[in-house]
Design an enzyme around this catalytic site. Sequence first.
Site, PDB file in Angstrom:
ATOM      1  N   ARG A 166       0.815  -1.213   0.000  1.00 45.54           N
ATOM      2  CA  ARG A 166       0.000   0.000   0.000  1.00 45.54           C
ATOM      3  C   ARG A 166       0.848   1.263   0.000  1.00 45.54           C
ATOM      4  O   ARG A 166       0.432   2.301  -0.523  1.00 45.54           O
ATOM      5  CB  ARG A 166      -0.912   0.023   1.227  1.00 45.54           C
ATOM      6  CG  ARG A 166      -2.166  -0.782   1.085  1.00 45.54           C
ATOM      7  CD  ARG A 166      -3.052  -0.628   2.286  1.00 45.54           C
ATOM      8  NE  ARG A 166      -4.231  -1.465   2.141  1.00 45.54           N
ATOM      9  CZ  ARG A 166      -5.016  -1.802   3.150  1.00 45.54           C
ATOM     10  NH1 ARG A 166      -4.740  -1.379   4.382  1.00 45.54           N
ATOM     11  NH2 ARG A 166      -6.083  -2.553   2.941  1.00 45.54           N
ATOM     12  N   GLU A 180      -1.670  -8.732  -4.917  1.00 48.92           N
ATOM     13  CA  GLU A 180      -3.025  -9.254  -5.070  1.00 48.92           C
ATOM     14  C   GLU A 180      -3.013 -10.739  -5.403  1.00 48.92           C
ATOM     15  O   GLU A 180      -3.871 -11.493  -4.923  1.00 48.92           O
ATOM     16  CB  GLU A 180      -3.779  -8.471  -6.148  1.00 48.92           C
ATOM     17  CG  GLU A 180      -4.158  -7.060  -5.739  1.00 48.92           C
ATOM     18  CD  GLU A 180      -5.088  -7.010  -4.548  1.00 48.92           C
ATOM     19  OE1 GLU A 180      -5.766  -8.024  -4.268  1.00 48.92           O
ATOM     20  OE2 GLU A 180      -5.139  -5.971  -3.872  1.00 48.92           O
ATOM     21  N   ASP A 198     -14.048  -9.311  -3.993  1.00 44.48           N
ATOM     22  CA  ASP A 198     -13.543 -10.588  -3.508  1.00 44.48           C
ATOM     23  C   ASP A 198     -14.495 -11.127  -2.447  1.00 44.48           C
ATOM     24  O   ASP A 198     -15.595 -10.595  -2.243  1.00 44.48           O
ATOM     25  CB  ASP A 198     -12.116 -10.450  -2.976  1.00 44.48           C
ATOM     26  CG  ASP A 198     -12.036  -9.593  -1.714  1.00 44.48           C
ATOM     27  OD1 ASP A 198     -13.069  -8.988  -1.315  1.00 44.48           O
ATOM     28  OD2 ASP A 198     -10.950  -9.528  -1.112  1.00 44.48           O
ATOM     29  N   TYR A 217     -11.630  -9.752 -10.372  1.00 44.08           N
ATOM     30  CA  TYR A 217     -11.215  -9.115  -9.123  1.00 44.08           C
ATOM     31  C   TYR A 217      -9.827  -8.494  -9.252  1.00 44.08           C
ATOM     32  O   TYR A 217      -9.620  -7.322  -8.918  1.00 44.08           O
ATOM     33  CB  TYR A 217     -11.211 -10.123  -7.968  1.00 44.08           C
ATOM     34  CG  TYR A 217     -10.418  -9.603  -6.800  1.00 44.08           C
ATOM     35  CD1 TYR A 217     -10.933  -8.602  -5.986  1.00 44.08           C
ATOM     36  CD2 TYR A 217      -9.116 -10.046  -6.559  1.00 44.08           C
ATOM     37  CE1 TYR A 217     -10.188  -8.075  -4.946  1.00 44.08           C
ATOM     38  CE2 TYR A 217      -8.372  -9.527  -5.531  1.00 44.08           C
ATOM     39  CZ  TYR A 217      -8.905  -8.539  -4.719  1.00 44.08           C
ATOM     40  OH  TYR A 217      -8.169  -8.009  -3.718  1.00 44.08           O
TER      41      TYR A 217
END
Length: 622
Positions: free
Chosen positions: A281, A293, A394, A376
């Site tokens: 992040r 991811e 998700d 996703y």
Amino acid sequence: MEYKHIVPGRFLERPNRFIAKVEIANMREQGIEGCSTETVHVKNTGRCRELLQKGARVYLERSSNLKRSTACDLVAVEKGKRLINMDSQAPNKAVEEWLRAGTFQADISLVRPEVKYGSSRFDFYMETATDRIFMEVKGVTLEEDGVVLFPDAPSDRAVKHVEELIQARHAGYRCFVLFVIQMENVKYFTPNRRMHSEFAEALCRAEKAGVEILAYDCLVTPESMRINRPVPVILCPEEKGIMKTDVYETLRKTSEKNKLGDISMPLLKWYDENRRILPWREKPTPYRVWVSEIMLQQTRVEAVKPYFERFMKELPDIEALAEAEEEILLKLWEGLGYYNRVRNLKKAAVQIQREYGGEMPDTYEELLTLTGIGNYTAGAIASIAFQRPVPAVDGNVLRVISRLTEDPRPVDEAKVKEGVERDLKEVIPRDRPGDFNQAMMEIGACVCIPNGVPLCGSCPLGEFCAAHRAGTEQDYPRRQAKKPRQTEDKTILLIMDERRTAIRKRPGRGLLAGMYEFPSIEGFRTGEEVAGYLAERGLRALEIQPLEDARHIFTHREWHMKGYMVKVDRLEPGKANDSAEDWLYIEPEETRDRYPIPSAFSAYTKYLSIRLGKERYESGKA
């Protein structure tokens, strides 16, 4: 919009349209019992007769201005089970917050309240790259059996505003009349023809001229009011041939268009204050977002952190990933499981090198063309790395949405996920799509948790949550009945001499494809059967020691394992017969760097002093 210092009371009477008499309970903490009657200011000069009934529970905002003749403003009232905000200034304040948040239209670059046009002053003027926009806001408090109406008294001024909007539309402006329903859960909005037919006719003319007529309900609490979701608008039922029964079908279709309301503002505020600090992040480049991811699929956040740092150090960019040897990739992934994920990472990296010049594509549609990237992951990369306003749905997000909407459909049905993606696309803020998606995931991971009781007291979406209001949080999400896993019984052999142990490589396709494992026999075997099996392969067992039983669960398969440690005299490549030619005889330490052993065998690797990738990383001694 929010109020401060709210005080409850009981309505007594309204001597004139500006003031009311209200019974207010004295503050017990001040040592005063009983009630007092106060004169309060009514923040709505309309009639509101159906609201201000004697004995109705009302909510007052106490002023900090000690010089005022009235110490409180009456801002909300309970009507049966409804809480209705009746502050005439609240709609414009709530709409301004809504517009500036980008929820109404993300590409608005200018919002200016109270702008004059012709002989009228419209509530808002806005600009985008292509449009100049006027919006007139009308607060609605009149409700009859779930139908809301405006006005509650004749209003020539309202007719004038509509006529001026028609002129502005002819002049090239985009124009809106927005009815702000100062309550929740209504059936539909329609102009109050009985009270002022001229206004209803003006609205019909405006719609024909291209003025857009909208209605939104609001989430109302004693302390706040926020724009929530669209409400059906029935303007000219006679002309459109709409019968009363048709209104409910209109309501159903409108409600299904967007069931979530304006969840973005409270959600993003919570995220800004509570988000976890995670390595991917803090530097969300497309490559880092992509790798994180993929790692996070089927794996806990805390388990992923050390793997992510190691992976970034060894393979810092797409080019390095595209050129990495498979066994290096598998070693970096060892212990994370689901090894096809890392194989697909490499395939996609090669694809990016070949088709996109080494640069990650920046649109949702192009990302979907990459190997191993589904809806996703494409949504996560597009929104977080490239700020594209697309959802990333998700399991965490599906759980949150199913509780917010009390959706009885199984969340593991593809069409349900597609529906959630459509709903979220309607509310995702255009200025912070990546943060919105991460906030939804964070709520699901940390608050609206999958196992145990959700932490509803910490949730910023409590006022939106249908399951919370009904006390049915743990009834959602619903799932289809799972098919039983296929079970396999296996006998695992740790075959060793003084220096080496035997391993073999699994097939290149299927479960744990291309990984290394210990030799095994299907079914549970006795020590005698193991000795015979090895003798057929040219190995003489000196000692056979039973090991503990173990079990490993895959998504659709379950291994039940019985283990033996077998000492043999000597393991030399080429000495076993042809049936064992795929076996490798290695020193146990080589599994650290060259031969990845999946965690399915973790119950047996400990006997060889082999520590799997996951254990090494967690100990900090990788």
